[in-house]
Design a protein around this motif. Structure first.
Motif, PDB file in Angstrom:
ATOM      1  N   ALA A 206     -62.675  -5.537  19.190  1.00 45.77           N
ATOM      2  CA  ALA A 206     -62.557  -4.141  18.767  1.00 45.77           C
ATOM      3  C   ALA A 206     -63.224  -3.178  19.740  1.00 45.77           C
ATOM      4  CB  ALA A 206     -63.154  -3.969  17.373  1.00 45.77           C
ATOM      5  N   ALA A 207     -64.150  -3.678  20.554  1.00 52.74           N
ATOM      6  CA  ALA A 207     -64.879  -2.819  21.491  1.00 52.74           C
ATOM      7  C   ALA A 207     -64.403  -2.984  22.926  1.00 52.74           C
ATOM      8  CB  ALA A 207     -66.377  -3.115  21.409  1.00 52.74           C
ATOM      9  N   ALA A 208     -63.281  -3.663  23.146  1.00 54.75           N
ATOM     10  CA  ALA A 208     -62.828  -3.938  24.509  1.00 54.75           C
ATOM     11  C   ALA A 208     -62.498  -2.647  25.260  1.00 54.75           C
ATOM     12  CB  ALA A 208     -61.621  -4.869  24.484  1.00 54.75           C
ATOM     13  N   LEU A 209     -61.678  -1.794  24.658  1.00 52.36           N
ATOM     14  CA  LEU A 209     -61.273  -0.572  25.353  1.00 52.36           C
ATOM     15  C   LEU A 209     -62.445   0.386  25.550  1.00 52.36           C
ATOM     16  CD1 LEU A 209     -57.724   0.356  23.999  1.00 52.36           C
ATOM     17  CD2 LEU A 209     -58.378  -0.289  26.323  1.00 52.36           C
ATOM     18  N   SER A 210     -63.285   0.527  24.547  1.00 52.46           N
ATOM     19  CA  SER A 210     -64.429   1.432  24.698  1.00 52.46           C
ATOM     20  C   SER A 210     -65.365   0.941  25.796  1.00 52.46           C
ATOM     21  CB  SER A 210     -65.182   1.551  23.370  1.00 52.46           C
ATOM     22  OG  SER A 210     -65.663   0.285  22.939  1.00 52.46           O
ATOM     23  N   THR A 211     -65.525  -0.385  25.911  1.00 54.68           N
ATOM     24  CA  THR A 211     -66.355  -0.930  26.987  1.00 54.68           C
ATOM     25  C   THR A 211     -65.723  -0.667  28.343  1.00 54.68           C
ATOM     26  OG1 THR A 211     -67.154  -2.667  25.501  1.00 54.68           O
ATOM     27  CG2 THR A 211     -67.449  -3.018  27.866  1.00 54.68           C
ATOM     28  N   PHE A 213     -63.668   1.788  29.139  1.00 55.65           N
ATOM     29  CA  PHE A 213     -63.780   3.212  29.457  1.00 55.65           C
ATOM     30  C   PHE A 213     -65.212   3.576  29.854  1.00 55.65           C
ATOM     31  CE2 PHE A 213     -60.011   4.046  26.398  1.00 55.65           C
ATOM     32  CZ  PHE A 213     -59.130   3.653  27.397  1.00 55.65           C
ATOM     33  N   ALA A 214     -66.199   2.884  29.280  1.00 51.72           N
ATOM     34  CA  ALA A 214     -67.587   3.122  29.684  1.00 51.72           C
ATOM     35  C   ALA A 214     -67.814   2.672  31.125  1.00 51.72           C
ATOM     36  CB  ALA A 214     -68.535   2.398  28.737  1.00 51.72           C
ATOM     37  N   LEU A 215     -67.231   1.526  31.507  1.00 52.34           N
ATOM     38  CA  LEU A 215     -67.337   1.082  32.898  1.00 52.34           C
ATOM     39  C   LEU A 215     -66.640   2.059  33.834  1.00 52.34           C
ATOM     40  CD1 LEU A 215     -66.661  -2.768  32.529  1.00 52.34           C
ATOM     41  CD2 LEU A 215     -68.858  -1.626  32.849  1.00 52.34           C
ATOM     42  N   ALA A 216     -65.493   2.578  33.389  1.00 51.98           N
ATOM     43  CA  ALA A 216     -64.780   3.555  34.215  1.00 51.98           C
ATOM     44  C   ALA A 216     -65.601   4.830  34.371  1.00 51.98           C
ATOM     45  CB  ALA A 216     -63.418   3.860  33.600  1.00 51.98           C
ATOM     46  N   GLY A 217     -66.241   5.271  33.286  1.00 51.93           N
ATOM     47  CA  GLY A 217     -67.075   6.461  33.383  1.00 51.93           C
ATOM     48  C   GLY A 217     -68.236   6.275  34.333  1.00 51.93           C
ATOM     49  N   ALA A 218     -68.820   5.064  34.336  1.00 55.30           N
ATOM     50  CA  ALA A 218     -69.912   4.794  35.271  1.00 55.30           C
ATOM     51  C   ALA A 218     -69.434   4.815  36.715  1.00 55.30           C
ATOM     52  CB  ALA A 218     -70.549   3.441  34.948  1.00 55.30           C
ATOM     53  N   ALA A 219     -68.133   4.553  36.929  1.00 58.92           N
ATOM     54  CA  ALA A 219     -67.551   4.597  38.275  1.00 58.92           C
ATOM     55  C   ALA A 219     -66.896   5.939  38.567  1.00 58.92           C
ATOM     56  CB  ALA A 219     -66.535   3.475  38.435  1.00 58.92           C
ATOM     57  N   SER A 220     -67.224   6.960  37.767  1.00 61.82           N
ATOM     58  CA  SER A 220     -66.699   8.324  37.945  1.00 61.82           C
ATOM     59  C   SER A 220     -65.186   8.374  37.794  1.00 61.82           C
ATOM     60  CB  SER A 220     -67.116   8.888  39.314  1.00 61.82           C
ATOM     61  OG  SER A 220     -68.526   8.903  39.432  1.00 61.82           O
TER      62      SER A 220
END
Length: 374
Positions: A206-211, A213-220
């Motif tokens: 259930a948290a796959a996509l949110s995780t 997107f969090a990695l993507a946010g950390a990579a700007s």
């Protein structure tokens, strides 16, 4: 018939796919039927009574009867200098993976009439150069010289986004497995192909996509800026959102996504090998230009191991209780002995004081005589 082969050796099941030559190009990847009841086969080997190694579902069925001869989990053990033991026989993990690949290659050769022009094999995303070199050498010793090794996440992207677009690109992969979801953020820049970046393992489905997107946010990178998200493995129903912020791909057979992508990458690699022209834009270190083997690098250092002593539970018998309370027990014994001595002394004195004193003898008035009587 000319063809290329892609193999995805996962923890539990192994998938394979092939692309056939069609004119000057290649067909779309097609899954190969490896198992008895499904396209996938068990990632297992079994040592039979004659010393031969059975592969796939046949190995799993034989291992259900004699578990001590069943071999699993060897693909992730590659690079470990400790062999796997069965019936006293040592088997290096890279040799076991090579045997599994040989069985699949023989099956493909029976279908297409010969060996593949190129083979792409997946491996875990946390591998370094040493493990890849160990496996590449084992495959070369078995006759597989036209081989490319890629992480499973890169192979999954190859099924839907084999050629990144121009400029810097960012994409994500969600690999669903028995131990949770492995989320990987991949990047591509200029003439380079996909390369895995930050990742997270054991993520709840259930948290796959949110995780991701969090990695993507950390990579700007924003979710809308992703080139796509690929779902592979045992994808549960309704895993894809109704209104995704970017393109998302699951494919008709998500468990075979990495194998299909590996076959697509093998077709690209075979085209490069067959022409003397400049390498295509997808050529990267993950799709090496030279397949010759150099010197094997140094083994990476083992991580430090901290050994915590294991304390056994203490017995609760009377003797052990006395041992644990030895100082207290000794004090109690000394006190008891002292009290007993005092009681004995007092009792003896009281007994002496209460006893009658014997009368003293009466004085004798007999005078001595020579006859011996008064």
């Amino acid at each position: 018939m000319p063809y290329v082969l892609g193999i995805d050796v996962a923890q539990g099941r192994t998938h394979a796919a092939a692309c056939r030559r069609q004119g000057h190009g290649w067909s779309e990847p097609e899954p190969l039927w490896l198992g008895e009841r499904s396209p996938a086969a068990a990632s297992a080997l079994f040592l039979d009574d004659e010393g031969y190694l059975l592969t796939g579902d046949a190995a799993a069925q034989a291992g259900a009867r004699v578990p001590s001869r069943l071999l699993t989990g060897f693909h992730r053990r590659i690079g470990d200098d400790v062999p796997m033991m069965v019936e006293g026989e040592p088997f290096p993990p890279e040799t076991l993976t090579t045997v599994l690949v040989e069985g699949i290659a023989e099956h493909a050769a029976s279908l297409f009439g010969g060996p593949p022009h190129h083979l792409v094999l997946t491996h875990p995303g946390d591998w370094g150069g040493y493990r890849r070199d160990v496996l590449r050498r084992a495959l070369a010793d078995a006759g597989f010289t036209a081989v490319t090794l890629v992480p499973g996440s890169v192979a999954a992207l190859g099924a839907h986004l084999p050629v990144p677009g121009p400029g810097a690109q960012v994409a994500g992969v969600c690999e669903f497995g028995t131990d949770g979801v492995t989320v990987t953020l991949a990047t591509a820049s200029g003439a380079s192909g996909w390369q895995p970046g930050q990742s997270a393992e054991g993520v709840a489905p259930a948290a796959a996509l949110s995780t991701l997107f969090a990695l993507a946010g950390a990579a700007s990178a924003s979710p809308k800026g992703l080139a796509g998200v690929v779902f592979s493995g045992d994808v549960p129903p309704h895993a894809l959102p109704v209104r995704p912020p970017c393109p998302m791909f699951a494919g008709p057979v998500p468990p075979a996504t990495a194998a299909l992508g590996a076959a697509a990458l093998a077709a690209l690699r075979a085209d490069h090998r067959g022409t003397p022209q400049e390498p295509p834009a997808v050529e990267t270190t993950l799709l090496p230009k030279v397949d010759t083997l150099g010197e094997l690098g140094e083994r990476p250092p083992r991580p430090p191991v901290e050994i915590t002593p294991f304390e056994l539970p203490e017995r609760t018998g009377p003797l052990n209780l006395f041992r644990r309370r030895r100082p207290l027990a000794a004090a109690v014994l000394v006190l008891a002995a002292a009290v007993s001595a005092v009681v004995i002394t007092v009792t003896a004195r009281e007994a002496t004081a209460g006893s009658p004193v014997p009368p003293s003898p009466a004085p004798s008035h007999c005078a001595p005589s020579g006859e011996g009587h008064c």
